[in-house]
Design a protein around this motif. Structure first.
Motif, PDB file in Angstrom:
ATOM      1  N   GLU A 283       0.849  -1.186   0.000  1.00 36.42           N
ATOM      2  CA  GLU A 283       0.000   0.000   0.000  1.00 36.42           C
ATOM      3  C   GLU A 283       0.891   1.245   0.000  1.00 36.42           C
ATOM      4  O   GLU A 283       1.956   1.255   0.612  1.00 36.42           O
ATOM      5  CB  GLU A 283      -0.904   0.021   1.236  1.00 36.42           C
ATOM      6  N   ILE A 284       0.426   2.304  -0.646  1.00 36.38           N
ATOM      7  CA  ILE A 284       1.141   3.577  -0.632  1.00 36.38           C
ATOM      8  C   ILE A 284       0.838   4.237   0.712  1.00 36.38           C
ATOM      9  O   ILE A 284      -0.335   4.399   1.088  1.00 36.38           O
ATOM     10  CB  ILE A 284       0.692   4.481  -1.796  1.00 36.38           C
ATOM     11  N   PRO A 285       1.882   4.619   1.463  1.00 37.19           N
ATOM     12  CA  PRO A 285       1.623   5.262   2.765  1.00 37.19           C
ATOM     13  C   PRO A 285       0.891   6.574   2.569  1.00 37.19           C
ATOM     14  O   PRO A 285       1.165   7.326   1.639  1.00 37.19           O
ATOM     15  CB  PRO A 285       3.021   5.495   3.335  1.00 37.19           C
ATOM     16  N   ARG A 286      -0.013   6.839   3.434  1.00 42.38           N
ATOM     17  CA  ARG A 286      -0.758   8.095   3.399  1.00 42.38           C
ATOM     18  C   ARG A 286      -0.003   9.140   4.212  1.00 42.38           C
ATOM     19  O   ARG A 286       0.579   8.838   5.233  1.00 42.38           O
ATOM     20  CB  ARG A 286      -2.153   7.887   3.998  1.00 42.38           C
ATOM     21  N   GLY A 287      -0.034  10.397   3.726  1.00 43.96           N
ATOM     22  CA  GLY A 287       0.625  11.484   4.446  1.00 43.96           C
ATOM     23  C   GLY A 287      -0.078  11.759   5.765  1.00 43.96           C
ATOM     24  O   GLY A 287      -1.263  11.472   5.941  1.00 43.96           O
ATOM     25  N   ARG A 288       0.676  12.264   6.683  1.00 41.85           N
ATOM     26  CA  ARG A 288       0.101  12.610   8.006  1.00 41.85           C
ATOM     27  C   ARG A 288      -0.548  13.972   7.936  1.00 41.85           C
ATOM     28  O   ARG A 288       0.004  14.901   7.374  1.00 41.85           O
ATOM     29  CB  ARG A 288       1.201  12.599   9.072  1.00 41.85           C
ATOM     30  N   ASN A 289      -1.693  14.075   8.525  1.00 40.23           N
ATOM     31  CA  ASN A 289      -2.400  15.362   8.551  1.00 40.23           C
ATOM     32  C   ASN A 289      -2.412  15.935   9.938  1.00 40.23           C
ATOM     33  O   ASN A 289      -2.452  15.335  10.908  1.00 40.23           O
ATOM     34  CB  ASN A 289      -3.839  15.205   8.066  1.00 40.23           C
TER      35      ASN A 289
END
Length: 141
Positions: A135-141
């Protein structure tokens, strides 16, 4: 740039690749590749040439991958990106299911990049690189 005859031939090539794996035939598997093909396994091992691809796969088919089955992108789903009329890139998705799934309960889904070459009217894989699907890591918000 795509013609139906080439698309059918490429579909047949990838169907033969899967069939060869599923019957454990290293020679037939190796015959899907050019004589000087480059093959990178999902573990980062580099095989050079049809002869080495054939030998290593036959060893695997006789040993740790005996009885395994390759489930892959349906050959009818292959979507080549033609670089020239004789060279194309094909991404395919597959999974090798072991004969004894308890040996490796992890997800074995893989994606591979194939460079295919048309020589003397016949398509062969000249470069193959395989890796596990992540999976492509999601950016932190």
């Amino acid at each position: 740039m795509t013609n139906q005859k080439d698309l059918m031939s490429l579909n047949e090539l990838f169907a033969q690749l899967s069939k060869s794996w599923n019957i454990g035939d290293g020679i037939a598997y190796g015959n899907c590749f050019t004589e000087d093909a480059d093959y990178v396994t999902f573990m980062g091992q580099r095989l050079k040439g049809r002869e080495q691809i054939t030998e290593v796969h036959q060893m695997l088919f006789n040993g740790p991958l005996k009885g395994s089955i390759m489930i892959s992108t349906s050959s009818s789903d292959i979507q080549p990106r033609f670089i020239t009329p004789e060279v194309a890139i094909i991404h395919a998705i597959g999974e090798v299911q072991l004969a004894q799934p308890a040996q490796d309960p992890n997800n074995r889904g893989s994606i591979n990049t194939n460079v295919v070459l048309k020589q003397n009217g016949e398509w062969k894989i000249t470069a193959f690189h395989n890796c596990r699907i992540q999976e492509i890591p999601r950016g932190r918000n």
